[in-house]
Design a protein around this motif. Structure first.
Motif, PDB file in Angstrom:
ATOM      1  N   LEU A  23       0.829  -1.198   0.000  1.00 55.29           N
ATOM      2  CA  LEU A  23       0.000   0.000   0.000  1.00 55.29           C
ATOM      3  C   LEU A  23       0.868   1.255   0.000  1.00 55.29           C
ATOM      4  O   LEU A  23       1.711   1.443   0.863  1.00 55.29           O
ATOM      5  N   ASN A  24       0.644   2.103  -0.980  1.00 54.94           N
ATOM      6  CA  ASN A  24       1.405   3.341  -1.103  1.00 54.94           C
ATOM      7  C   ASN A  24       0.705   4.435  -0.283  1.00 54.94           C
ATOM      8  O   ASN A  24       0.036   5.308  -0.823  1.00 54.94           O
ATOM      9  N   TYR A  25       0.877   4.338   1.012  1.00 52.15           N
ATOM     10  CA  TYR A  25       0.221   5.254   1.940  1.00 52.15           C
ATOM     11  C   TYR A  25       1.038   5.286   3.226  1.00 52.15           C
ATOM     12  O   TYR A  25       1.487   4.230   3.683  1.00 52.15           O
ATOM     13  N   PRO A  26       1.231   6.471   3.780  1.00 50.85           N
ATOM     14  CA  PRO A  26       0.795   7.786   3.298  1.00 50.85           C
ATOM     15  C   PRO A  26       1.834   8.411   2.369  1.00 50.85           C
ATOM     16  O   PRO A  26       3.023   8.097   2.467  1.00 50.85           O
ATOM     17  N   THR A  27       1.376   9.298   1.521  1.00 49.50           N
ATOM     18  CA  THR A  27       2.281   9.991   0.603  1.00 49.50           C
ATOM     19  C   THR A  27       2.286  11.498   0.840  1.00 49.50           C
ATOM     20  O   THR A  27       2.982  12.224   0.148  1.00 49.50           O
ATOM     21  N   ARG A  28       1.496  11.951   1.790  1.00 55.92           N
ATOM     22  CA  ARG A  28       1.431  13.386   2.100  1.00 55.92           C
ATOM     23  C   ARG A  28       0.984  13.589   3.546  1.00 55.92           C
ATOM     24  O   ARG A  28       0.824  12.634   4.290  1.00 55.92           O
ATOM     25  N   GLN A  29       0.800  14.825   3.903  1.00 52.91           N
ATOM     26  CA  GLN A  29       0.454  15.193   5.281  1.00 52.91           C
ATOM     27  C   GLN A  29      -0.881  14.594   5.723  1.00 52.91           C
ATOM     28  O   GLN A  29      -1.841  14.534   4.960  1.00 52.91           O
ATOM     29  N   GLY A  86      -8.153   8.411   4.264  1.00 55.18           N
ATOM     30  CA  GLY A  86      -7.106   8.098   5.224  1.00 55.18           C
ATOM     31  C   GLY A  86      -6.236   9.267   5.628  1.00 55.18           C
ATOM     32  O   GLY A  86      -5.321   9.093   6.433  1.00 55.18           O
ATOM     33  N   TYR A  87      -6.527  10.465   5.112  1.00 53.81           N
ATOM     34  CA  TYR A  87      -5.687  11.609   5.435  1.00 53.81           C
ATOM     35  C   TYR A  87      -6.328  12.551   6.463  1.00 53.81           C
ATOM     36  O   TYR A  87      -5.748  13.562   6.827  1.00 53.81           O
ATOM     37  N   THR A  88      -7.517  12.195   6.914  1.00 55.13           N
ATOM     38  CA  THR A  88      -8.160  12.897   8.025  1.00 55.13           C
ATOM     39  C   THR A  88      -8.582  11.842   9.039  1.00 55.13           C
ATOM     40  O   THR A  88      -9.357  10.943   8.724  1.00 55.13           O
ATOM     41  N   VAL A  89      -8.039  11.938  10.245  1.00 58.65           N
ATOM     42  CA  VAL A  89      -8.267  10.936  11.283  1.00 58.65           C
ATOM     43  C   VAL A  89      -8.869  11.615  12.509  1.00 58.65           C
ATOM     44  O   VAL A  89      -8.356  12.644  12.961  1.00 58.65           O
ATOM     45  N   ALA A 259     -13.674   8.037   8.699  1.00 61.62           N
ATOM     46  CA  ALA A 259     -15.010   8.103   8.112  1.00 61.62           C
ATOM     47  C   ALA A 259     -15.328   6.769   7.457  1.00 61.62           C
ATOM     48  O   ALA A 259     -14.430   6.093   6.930  1.00 61.62           O
ATOM     49  N   PRO A 260     -16.595   6.343   7.477  1.00 64.33           N
ATOM     50  CA  PRO A 260     -16.978   5.131   6.752  1.00 64.33           C
ATOM     51  C   PRO A 260     -16.592   5.270   5.280  1.00 64.33           C
ATOM     52  O   PRO A 260     -16.651   6.362   4.711  1.00 64.33           O
ATOM     53  N   GLY A 261     -16.189   4.178   4.699  1.00 66.09           N
ATOM     54  CA  GLY A 261     -15.752   4.219   3.307  1.00 66.09           C
ATOM     55  C   GLY A 261     -14.256   4.293   3.150  1.00 66.09           C
ATOM     56  O   GLY A 261     -13.729   4.107   2.047  1.00 66.09           O
ATOM     57  N   THR A 262     -13.539   4.545   4.235  1.00 60.30           N
ATOM     58  CA  THR A 262     -12.078   4.522   4.177  1.00 60.30           C
ATOM     59  C   THR A 262     -11.632   3.095   3.885  1.00 60.30           C
ATOM     60  O   THR A 262     -12.135   2.149   4.490  1.00 60.30           O
ATOM     61  N   PRO A 263     -10.717   2.892   2.942  1.00 64.16           N
ATOM     62  CA  PRO A 263     -10.288   1.537   2.581  1.00 64.16           C
ATOM     63  C   PRO A 263      -9.807   0.720   3.781  1.00 64.16           C
ATOM     64  O   PRO A 263      -9.098   1.230   4.657  1.00 64.16           O
ATOM     65  N   ASP A 264     -10.198  -0.541   3.823  1.00 67.85           N
ATOM     66  CA  ASP A 264      -9.814  -1.433   4.922  1.00 67.85           C
ATOM     67  C   ASP A 264      -8.303  -1.536   5.062  1.00 67.85           C
ATOM     68  O   ASP A 264      -7.785  -1.689   6.161  1.00 67.85           O
ATOM     69  N   GLU A 265      -7.599  -1.475   3.923  1.00 68.25           N
ATOM     70  CA  GLU A 265      -6.140  -1.603   3.957  1.00 68.25           C
ATOM     71  C   GLU A 265      -5.497  -0.461   4.743  1.00 68.25           C
ATOM     72  O   GLU A 265      -4.489  -0.651   5.427  1.00 68.25           O
ATOM     73  N   ILE A 266      -6.085   0.733   4.649  1.00 72.51           N
ATOM     74  CA  ILE A 266      -5.554   1.881   5.385  1.00 72.51           C
ATOM     75  C   ILE A 266      -5.850   1.726   6.876  1.00 72.51           C
ATOM     76  O   ILE A 266      -5.000   2.010   7.732  1.00 72.51           O
TER      77      ILE A 266
END
Length: 324
Positions: A23-29, A86-89, A259-266
């Motif tokens: 998984l290419n995450y995270p790539t930014r802030q 995945g960029y807002t937690v 949020a719901p809908g965030t990929p399970d992998e993240i």
């Protein structure tokens, strides 16, 4: 032909573990949203997580405080107004999840609006008054409240915050009508503690760690700690149970959700990182500095725990009239 057959047989779907590794995450802030004021337990835990994971992942993680509505304004921003990428937690706790749903007939958010990642930390709650207050222990204070319920003012981040549920459960146990007392709104634990120290409210109910600065400076004192055993920070302060109070179970926690809908992998990548973080000596030291205790639960167990807590608090809210 042979090479084609071999190639076809060796082609297998990637396992979930492999997908997570690739998984290419995270790539930014990344933004960690704290729905409460700076200086409180949720905020301090969030900053500890941000420091650890920014080093672990090599990407900046910033903490944003979005206060108001007992934690709901910031929670709505993170869970409803932001992309599920995945960029807002959300760094949540009881007030913005189980207690909000239990205490509100038509909640703005429910626990179904959270995709829970991990529980991070826990903290024992305590009951605090001004240093020069007339009561020396929680038993004396409770007797005074029974005789003078209308004189009891207490601070809370909202009508369905952790302070409200703790106060309601305690008042129910001593036979006092919750609605005869008065809640004064605060913006968070540090604001509640300041209101107690300044004499603007009689009682504050937050974690031991959140009260520690003003306890140590002599501006407020603790009457009791609500935990199975005495807290190591203040071993001379007896627990509620030691003082004869049974069935007081409200506790504090903080954890993460998407949020719901965030990929399970993240979600899985975060969960594994938090699990690893809980074993890191430096992280443990940082938690000790902010006077919290490690309390990791994985995504599945965390989700189950919040559901159980919601059921318990809903019953309490209905019995005491917290639910509006």
């Amino acid at each position: 032909m042979t090479s084609l057959i071999v190639s076809g047989c060796s082609s297998k779907p990637a396992t979930k573990k492999q997908e997570n590794q690739d998984l290419n995450y995270p790539t930014r802030q990344i933004e960690l949203v704290v729905p409460f004021a700076a200086g409180g337990g949720v905020d301090l835990a969030a900053r500890t997580v941000a420091e650890y994971l920014s080093k672990e992942w090599g990407q900046p993680i910033v903490v944003t405080n979005k206060t108001g509505g007992g934690g709901i304004i910031g929670a709505q921003y993170a869970l409803k107004d932001s992309k599920p990428d995945g960029y807002t937690v959300l760094v949540n706790n009881n007030s913005s999840t189980s207690m909000h749903e239990a205490g509100t007939s038509n909640p703005t958010l429910t626990i179904e609006d959270n995709k829970f990642i991990s529980r991070i930390a826990t903290g024992s709650i305590a009951y605090a008054v001004q240093t020069d207050a007339e009561w020396n222990n929680f038993e004396e204070f409770s007797k005074w409240v029974k005789a003078n319920p209308e004189k009891l003012t207490w601070a809370s981040v909202g009508p369905a915050g952790i302070s409200a549920f703790a106060v309601a459960q305690w008042l129910e146990s001593i036979g006092v009508d919750y609605h005869k007392t008065k809640m004064i709104s605060s913006e968070g634990a540090s604001d509640s503690a300041a209101k107690v120290a300044g004499g603007h409210v009689v009682l504050g109910v937050h974690t031991v760690g959140e009260f520690a600065p003003l306890v140590d400076s002599g501006k407020i004192k603790l009457l009791a700690v609500q935990s199975p055993e005495r807290n190591p920070l203040y071993p001379d302060i007896p627990t509620t149970k030691e003082q004869g109070f049974e069935g007081l179970t409200v506790k504090w926690w903080t954890g993460l959700s998407f949020a719901p809908g965030t990929p399970d992998e993240i979600v899985e990548k975060w969960d594994k990182a938090i699990e690893k973080m809980q074993k890191d000596e430096e992280f443990i030291k940082q938690l000790e500095k902010v006077k919290l205790e490690p309390g990791y639960l994985n995504s599945e167990d965390f989700t189950s725990e919040v559901q159980t807590e919601t059921d318990i608090f809903t019953k309490l809210a209905e019995e005491t009239g917290i639910r509006k």
